[in-house]
Write a protein that holds these residues in place. Structure first.
Motif, short mmCIF file in Angstrom:
data_model
loop_
_atom_site.label_atom_id
_atom_site.label_comp_id
_atom_site.label_asym_id
_atom_site.label_seq_id
_atom_site.Cartn_x
_atom_site.Cartn_y
_atom_site.Cartn_z
N ARG A 31 33.99 27.89 47.04
CA ARG A 31 35.17 28.74 47.15
C ARG A 31 36.20 28.09 48.07
O ARG A 31 37.40 28.02 47.77
CB ARG A 31 34.77 30.12 47.69
CG ARG A 31 35.94 31.02 48.12
CD ARG A 31 36.66 31.60 46.92
NE ARG A 31 37.85 32.35 47.30
CZ ARG A 31 37.84 33.65 47.67
NH1 ARG A 31 36.72 34.33 47.71
NH2 ARG A 31 38.98 34.25 47.98
N GLU A 82 39.96 26.73 46.98
CA GLU A 82 41.16 27.26 47.63
C GLU A 82 41.96 26.15 48.31
O GLU A 82 43.20 26.11 48.24
CB GLU A 82 40.78 28.33 48.66
CG GLU A 82 40.13 29.58 48.07
CD GLU A 82 41.15 30.57 47.50
OE1 GLU A 82 42.33 30.22 47.39
OE2 GLU A 82 40.72 31.69 47.15
N GLU A 120 35.07 37.89 46.90
CA GLU A 120 34.48 37.13 45.80
C GLU A 120 33.98 38.13 44.75
O GLU A 120 33.01 38.86 44.99
CB GLU A 120 33.33 36.28 46.32
CG GLU A 120 32.84 35.23 45.35
CD GLU A 120 33.82 34.09 45.18
OE1 GLU A 120 33.99 33.65 44.05
OE2 GLU A 120 34.42 33.64 46.17
N LEU A 151 34.40 31.09 41.34
CA LEU A 151 35.78 30.61 41.34
C LEU A 151 36.01 29.49 40.37
O LEU A 151 37.13 29.24 39.95
CB LEU A 151 36.17 30.16 42.74
CG LEU A 151 36.90 31.19 43.57
CD1 LEU A 151 37.44 30.55 44.83
CD2 LEU A 151 38.03 31.81 42.79
N SER A 156 29.79 29.07 42.73
CA SER A 156 30.76 30.13 42.95
C SER A 156 31.44 30.47 41.65
O SER A 156 31.64 29.62 40.81
CB SER A 156 31.81 29.69 43.96
OG SER A 156 32.91 30.53 43.94
#
Length: 672
Positions: free
Chosen positions: A395, A399, A187, A30, A28
């Motif tokens: 992700r 989070e 995303e 992120l 990801s």
């Protein structure tokens, strides 16, 4: 096949196609993309945040995964075969490949393209890839499920098992609610965040129709990614069936499945109004479960999920026939599984073994993901791989880590709610026939036999990392992959099939593509460093490092753009099988079998939430190489079976990295 980790991003663009984004079995953006939320939005206790742009706003307009040109696929395939074959076998493979390209391969390619044009709602690889996972009959344990462990909470007192479990559960539910309400930030990779990752741009793009929203983002160098897998995160389970499993999602389940000592408990974490149950009540329920003195069952049902899929399918039917239909339905429909372990973790190796496979009894491996909490508060995610490639999981993990560390809902001084947890928490009871008891006993034996063969070892190279390599204009990932090639050559004297996963999430329903890090460039360079020591100048060796880096970058870009060869050849083989055709000669070539016998299966991950990740080898004589290139160090977490010596391999990788960094510093290599 745990090709799940990787979160590299290169800023290379290819016309109007999305950027070259790398990821695995688990990736990801992120991990490297700092997400900016509106400071004006008050997420409250129900949501992580309130995105200005709806979660799935870009999904409809994502570009489609291209089917590569057949001649490009054959050229790339032969280039990847060259370092693995001697001249005679390579000549034979070249002939078979060209015959395929000019004969049956041309027909299969044209049919694949025609099918793709008729199914514009998805990608040409999506259905075959789902089927590949779901039709596999091996146990999901070791063969498929990977793990990613959380970094500890920076506040030590919050790493208490009960406190951390409560906060992680609350944040997980908040993530689920944010996702389902369409409030989760889409995303997106931002090449120019000063323009695209701003409230003003988001307020503009939210009014652009979904059918063209991707193009609006592209105009400011922002690249939305596919989020189609996210809906499988919660209330989802892989159901064992004869020959081919099924994925099942029950979105109405409000309960959490908790496992402790092989016992299973459930309680609601979402109330009738759809709100998060009070965190102090969740704290109370988990405290009750942790204090429950019920001994471990002699026949823990969870171990059945570690069995061969056909065996498990038969036993599941017997489980249902024995009067356990409601209990099984409760397990299948739970939001996710929380595993509360009673062991304390001694070190990283112990963490890896526990989070990758555990004892087999305190797990339900078929759930889309399980959160695992050891007695000392070490936390990890173990996830079933068929439904997704880890983009959604990473992700989610990022989070949850951010939310639990920055906005924990309970703390060391938080008193549990004064409620009767004994009536709110249900311990599931299973009725077991003699056949089921025998099946569980056999599953335990098979599980122990499998995991007892697995060795995991780790290494940290402290001499340098990403910053130093980038200063020398070398790709950090290319250098890490070169070290694995050099290490294997040093240990075994040859070059072997190597797999590195690359996400194609920049396309609608993209899955993964393969980067083939074993190249003629890495072979030549590895031989110069390992077998021809002293025959090349420092400048020549530096030139070889540069060539490896550039070629690896090209392969990475091609794979991220859907321009590898592995998925294209796989899809044509799948099409051939589905039509009942005789297997084309290309696929009967021993060289094709060998290049898909990935002795080095590699995957990379760096994230502020993740301390380490890992997976088992994908073949009995292979290595499972999880690694991360950090700013000033390089870490590897590697697994093997008895055929290979993982300790020696990592010593060889360590020596290879030392030699590479010596040459980077402009110094000659000293013989070992």
């Amino acid at each position: 096949m745990a090709y799940f980790l990787s979160s590299h991003i290169t800023s290379t663009l290819w016309k109007l196609k999305p950027l070259a984004l790398k990821t695995t079995c688990v990736g990801s953006v992120l991990a490297v993309n700092q997400r900016k939320y509106s400071s004006k939005d008050d997420a409250g206790s129900e949501y992580l945040h309130r995105s200005i742009v709806p979660t799935m706003h870009y999904q409809k307009s994502l570009p489609r995964l291209p089917v590569p040109k057949l001649e490009d696929t054959i050229r790339r395939y032969l280039a990847a075969q060259r370092p693995l074959l001697d001249d005679e076998n390579y000549s034979n493979t070249v002939k078979l490949a060209h015959d395929f390209q000019n004969g049956i391969g041309k027909q299969l390619h044209e049919e694949l393209v025609a099918q793709d044009k008729m199914n514009k709602h998805t990608s040409y690889i999506s259905a075959p890839w789902f089927d590949m996972y779901l039709s596999a009959r091996e146990s999901v344990v070791l063969n498929f499920n990977p793990f990613m462990s959380f970094n500890p909470d920076p506040k030590p007192e919050y790493n208490d098992q009960l406190i951390r479990a409560t906060n992680i559960v609350c944040s997980a539910v908040r993530f689920m609610k944010t996702l389902r309400a369409g409030l989760l930030e889409p995303e997106v990779f931002h090449l120019n965040p000063a323009k695209s990752n701003t409230d003003s741009f988001k307020k503009f793009i939210r009014w652009v129709p979904s059918s063209v929203s991707w193009f609006g983002a592209y105009m400011v160098n922002a690249y939305p990614l596919d989020m189609s897998q996210y809906f499988r995160l919660f209330n989802s389970t892989r159901i064992p069936k004869p020959k081919t499993d099924e994925l099942c999602t029950h979105q109405k389940g409000n309960h959490l499945l908790v496992m402790k000592r092989g016992n299973m408990y459930v309680f609601d974490v979402v109330d009738r109004d759809g709100n998060l149950v009070k965190p102090t009540e969740i704290l109370s329920h988990l405290k009750y479960i942790l204090a429950d003195p019920t001994p471990a069952p002699v026949c823990p049902v969870g171990v059945l999920t570690s069995e061969n899929r056909d065996v498990w399918a038969g036993l599941r039917e017997k489980l249902l026939e024995a009067g356990n239909r409601e209990a099984v339905q409760i397990v299948d429909s739970a939001l996710f599984c929380l595993c509360l372990d009673e062991e304390e973790m001694r070190d990283h190796i112990h963490i890896s073994h526990n989070m990758l496979h555990g004892d087999g009894c305190n797990r339900w491996y078929d759930k889309s993901f399980s959160l695992i909490l050891s007695k000392d508060g070490q936390a990890a995610i173990n996830f079933e791989h068929s439904w997704g490639d880890g983009v959604a999981v990473l992700r989610f993990q990022n989070e949850v880590f951010k939310d639990t560390t920055e906005r924990p809902l309970v703390g060391p001084t938080t008193p549990p709610a004064p409620i009767d947890s004994a009536s709110a928490v249900q311990r599931l009871e299973f009725k077991l026939s003699p056949d089921l008891e025998h099946g569980i006993a056999k599953a335990k034996e098979n599980f122990q036999a499998a995991v007892s063969k697995l060795t995991i070892h780790a290494m940290e190279f402290k001499r340098g990392g990403k910053e130093q390599l980038k200063k020398k204009k070398l790709s950090p990932d290319a250098i890490a992959q070169l070290a694995f090639q050099m290490g294997f050559l040093r240990q075994y004297g040859k070059t072997v099939a190597t797999y590195e996963s690359c996400s194609t999430a920049a396309f609608k329903h993209g899955r993964t593509e393969t980067i083939r890090p074993a190249t003629t460039y890495t072979q030549r360079c590895a031989q110069a460093f390992v077998q021809q020591l002293g025959q090349h100048s420092v400048e020549q060796l530096q030139g070889m490092l540069d060539a490896c880096s550039k070629y690896h970058g090209q392969l990475t870009k091609e794979a991220a753009m859907g321009q590898g060869f592995d998925r294209h050849l796989f899809a044509m083989r799948y099409l051939s099988n589905s039509k009942g055709m005789e297997m084309p000669n290309l696929y009967q070539d021993p060289a094709y079998t060998a290049i898909n016998h990935n002795i080095l299966s590699t995957s990379t991950l760096t994230s502020p939430a993740v301390s380490l990740g890992g997976f088992a080898p994908v073949v009995p004589d292979g290595f499972g190489v999880g690694y991360g290139v950090h700013d000033d160090w390089i870490g590897c977490n590697v697994s093997s079976y008895p055929t290979r010596n993982v300790h020696e391999f990592l010593q060889c990788v360590q020596k290879s990295l030392e030699d590479i960094f010596t040459v980077i510093d402009g110094k000659p290599i000293k013989s070992s």
